[in-house]
Scaffold this active site. Structure first.
Site, mmCIF file in Angstrom:
data_model
loop_
_atom_site.group_PDB
_atom_site.id
_atom_site.type_symbol
_atom_site.label_atom_id
_atom_site.label_comp_id
_atom_site.label_asym_id
_atom_site.label_seq_id
_atom_site.Cartn_x
_atom_site.Cartn_y
_atom_site.Cartn_z
ATOM 1 C CD GLU A 438 -43.369 -30.070 -4.614
ATOM 2 O OE1 GLU A 438 -43.489 -30.227 -5.836
ATOM 3 O OE2 GLU A 438 -43.642 -28.999 -4.032
ATOM 4 C CG ASP A 511 -41.363 -26.822 -5.444
ATOM 5 O OD1 ASP A 511 -40.613 -26.776 -4.459
ATOM 6 O OD2 ASP A 511 -41.209 -27.617 -6.388
ATOM 7 C CG ASP A 513 -44.637 -24.925 -8.536
ATOM 8 O OD1 ASP A 513 -45.295 -25.547 -7.670
ATOM 9 O OD2 ASP A 513 -43.604 -25.391 -9.068
ATOM 10 C CG ASP A 515 -47.161 -29.302 -10.471
ATOM 11 O OD1 ASP A 515 -48.360 -29.455 -10.764
ATOM 12 O OD2 ASP A 515 -46.229 -29.520 -11.263
#
Length: 651
Positions: A438, A511, A513, A515
């Protein structure tokens, strides 16, 4: 801070009072995943399979000739048989309780441990009936035995009535179990007629000596309300119906059944196999009528027999290329069914997805091999057609490997990627990995963490296009999708060929998280809809980067989420001084050492392989369309139906 931590530790003091003792039924309800795999749709239907397997054991042992499966309008399901009936007398270990109550209320209790009651059986752990009882809000057992009809009822694993005689049964025997899955465990999930119908029918194929009777009061527009199954041809009939008239290389399947008598062991193996150009290869295997979707030793023995047999036939007819055939070539276009019956099989896990009995491989291989050699020699027309097909597959595989070795040398020059593919140095696909990361910053950290020989990197900018929410014309115009296809060396949809893949593992690394999870979901949707064979053949993975690094003196650990972080803050790391907490806001904030140790080094990382688990064709596709498609109302409905399963939501 230090004093607060000390106070927290004192409050959470670990002493004898911290040890909880749960009874059997409490433990099953608290941790159903240990016994049936979870709380999802597959686990729900696994409960029915556990009860049917008990009746099948009676049939295989020669004590029952029919089994009836009925789905009631109120969501209850009944399984009846004409076997011997569960014993209802007092149990020697506790004369105040009947054997029936012990079976349904105690884990590790049953009649299948010693081998005296059943030579082979699907229930070995003694937990099936009791687990179903624990996870049902209502369960009723009726037993016709010794000309008496007895009944007892339970709720959530506990008796609600005593075992009582409710009548006479001069011309009846057997067991009937009726239960309703507990909504406290399974929420709004319902038993599906189509899935139960398929389950019932498959059991009849697996043992030709039993008749399966099917009834349902819930109509789905496709499943018959009543049916009877009895297949004298067993697996051969099953394979013929599965291939559904497709062109095959052999006029009739290679099928048979052999006992393990020469190994001085009870049981037998049954099989059926044919090859077809009309569809992808598949194998369905079973042990003691229990499906083993992850295969195991019986599958390994079967394929070893087929591979050695076809190579030996190639030598016999002087086909020098037959020696190139591998198991991968063998399984291409092959439709295969294998069912073995053995005493005291060893499974991986209570859900019995994989057979681990070592002796099964040798017994199955030796039993099938002799018959396969004879079959090939007797039907030279079919044998020649199968051998020619497999040799062509081997040649095609070797040709593609050579092309990949040549193509990889100039792969970097050919790609025009704004994401700047960083390729690995390996000239073959075997063992190579492509990390889809990402953003460029994450790619920078990953470059320092990777193993240059076999790990490649492809950074993507932002979120990839949602292929379910976009017109097909947009796919070819999307830069990220074009970059990804060129890096992988494949096309989209019908143009996709898994043999063209440049890498062995495709690893989504985002990541830790929300997102990152969204990006991973978009990528998995893309691969599922456009490159599904990549998933089916085990090439797609998810990396598991940590969210925190905790340091205390010389001690350092990584944790995946907030809950684990809080536990470690209370427990301590075993070092000295203050615990330093470092939250990784993204992969780009991790230095190469952290990323390598936690996420990229095969010796220390954790990978999640993306798999597709469905009993009915299109089941996963419907779920993906519901969650990722154009209709937000379907996503909202799914959230409403499943919100109760979210035990904790970190904001």
């Amino acid at each position: 801070m230090a004093q607060d931590l000390l106070n927290a530790v004192e409050k959470a003091e670990y002493d004898a009072s911290s040890i909880q003792v749960l009874d059997d039924m409490e433990h099953v309800r608290l941790r159903p995943g240990m016994y049936i795999g979870g709380k999802d749709d597959r686990a729900l239907h696994h409960m029915v399979a556990e009860i049917i397997d008990n009746s099948m054991d009676e049939a295989v042992a020669g004590h029952a000739t029919w089994i009836e499966v009925e789905l009631h309008e109120n969501g209850h399901v009944s399984v009846r048989d004409n076997g011997r009936g569960i014993p209802t007398g007092p149990h020697p270990s506790d004369p105040k309780k009947s054997a029936l109550e012990i079976i349904f209320c105690t884990l590790n209790a049953g009649g299948k441990f010693s081998g005296d009651s059943y030579e082979t059986s699907g229930g070995l752990h003694g937990v099936g009936s009791s687990v179903v009882n624990a996870l049902s809000d209502h369960l009723r057992v009726e037993v016709a035995r010794n000309k008496e009809l007895m009944a007892m009822e339970f709720s959530r694993g506990l008796p609600v009535t005593k075992l009582a005689k409710i009548g006479t049964a001069p011309n009846r025997r057997g067991t009937a179990v009726t239960f309703h899955p507990d909504p406290e465990i399974f929420g709004a999930l319902k038993l599906k007629p189509a899935r139960l119908f398929k389950m019932a029918r498959s059991k009849a194929y697996l043992f030709s000596g039993v008749e399966i009777r099917w009834k349902t009061a819930i109509a789905d527009g496709e499943t018959p309300t009543e049916a009877r199954f009895h297949f004298p041809g067993g697996l051969s009939d099953y394979l013929t119906e599965t291939l559904d008239g497709a062109t095959t290389y052999a006029d009739a399947p290679f099928s048979g059944s052999v006992s393990f008598e020469k190994f001085k062991a009870p049981g037998k193996v049954e099989w059926a196999i044919n090859w077809t150009p009309a569809r992808d290869g598949f194998i369905q295997s079973y042990c003691n009528t229990v499906p083993t979707p992850e295969g195991g030793t019986h599958e390994a023995g079967f394929w070893a027999a087929i591979l050695k047999g076809i190579k030996a036939y190639g030598d016999l007819v002087a086909n020098k290329k037959a020696g190139q055939i591998t198991r991968d070539d063998l399984t291409t276009g092959a439709g295969a069914l294998v069912s073995c019956f053995i005493r005291e099989p060893e499974f991986v896990g209570q859900t019995k997805d994989r057979l681990a009995t070592v002796e099964a491989q040798r017994m199955v291989e030796n039993s099938v091999r002799d018959h396969f050699d004879n079959w090939l020699a007797a039907d030279t027309k079919s044998a020649g057609a199968i051998l020619d097909f497999l040799v062509l597959r081997a040649e095609e595989r070797l040709r593609r490997r050579q092309e990949k070795e040549t193509a990889r040398k100039s792969a970097t020059k050919k790609l025009r990627l704004p994401g700047k593919l960083t390729d690995c140095s390996s000239k073959t696909r075997e063992g190579t990995e492509l990390f889809i990361v990402e953003g460029d910053s994450a790619g920078g950290s990953a470059k320092g963490a990777r193993f240059r020989e076999f790990q490649a990197l492809l950074p993507l900018r932002g979120k990839i296009l949602n292929v379910l929410g976009a017109a097909s014309s947009k796919l070819g115009q999307n830069a990220e999708i074009n970059d990804l296809c060129e890096a992988l060396g494949v096309g989209l949809g019908t143009k996709f060929n898994v043999d063209d893949l440049r890498y062995d593992k495709i690893i989504i690394m985002t990541d830790a998280d929300v997102d990152g999870a969204h990006i991973a979901s978009l990528l998995m949707t893309f691969f599922f809809t456009q490159m599904r064979p990549l998933i089916d053949q085990g090439h797609l993975y998810l990396a598991c980067p940590p969210l925190y690094r905790l340091t205390q003196g010389a001690r350092r650990i990584y944790v995946a989420d907030d809950a684990e972080k809080e536990r470690m803050l209370v427990k301590g790391l075993g070092g000295k001084g203050k615990i330093d907490v470092q939250r990784f806001k993204g992969l780009g904030e991790m230095d190469a050492k952290d990323l390598k140790e936690t996420t990229m080094d095969p010796a220390s990382r954790t990978l999640i392989r993306v798999t597709i688990d469905e009993d009915e064709p299109g089941e996963t596709g419907d779920l993906v369309e519901r969650l990722m498609g154009k209709k937000p109302e379907l996503r909202f409905q799914y959230i409403q139906e499943n919100a109760r399963f979210v035990e904790e939501l970190d904001v």
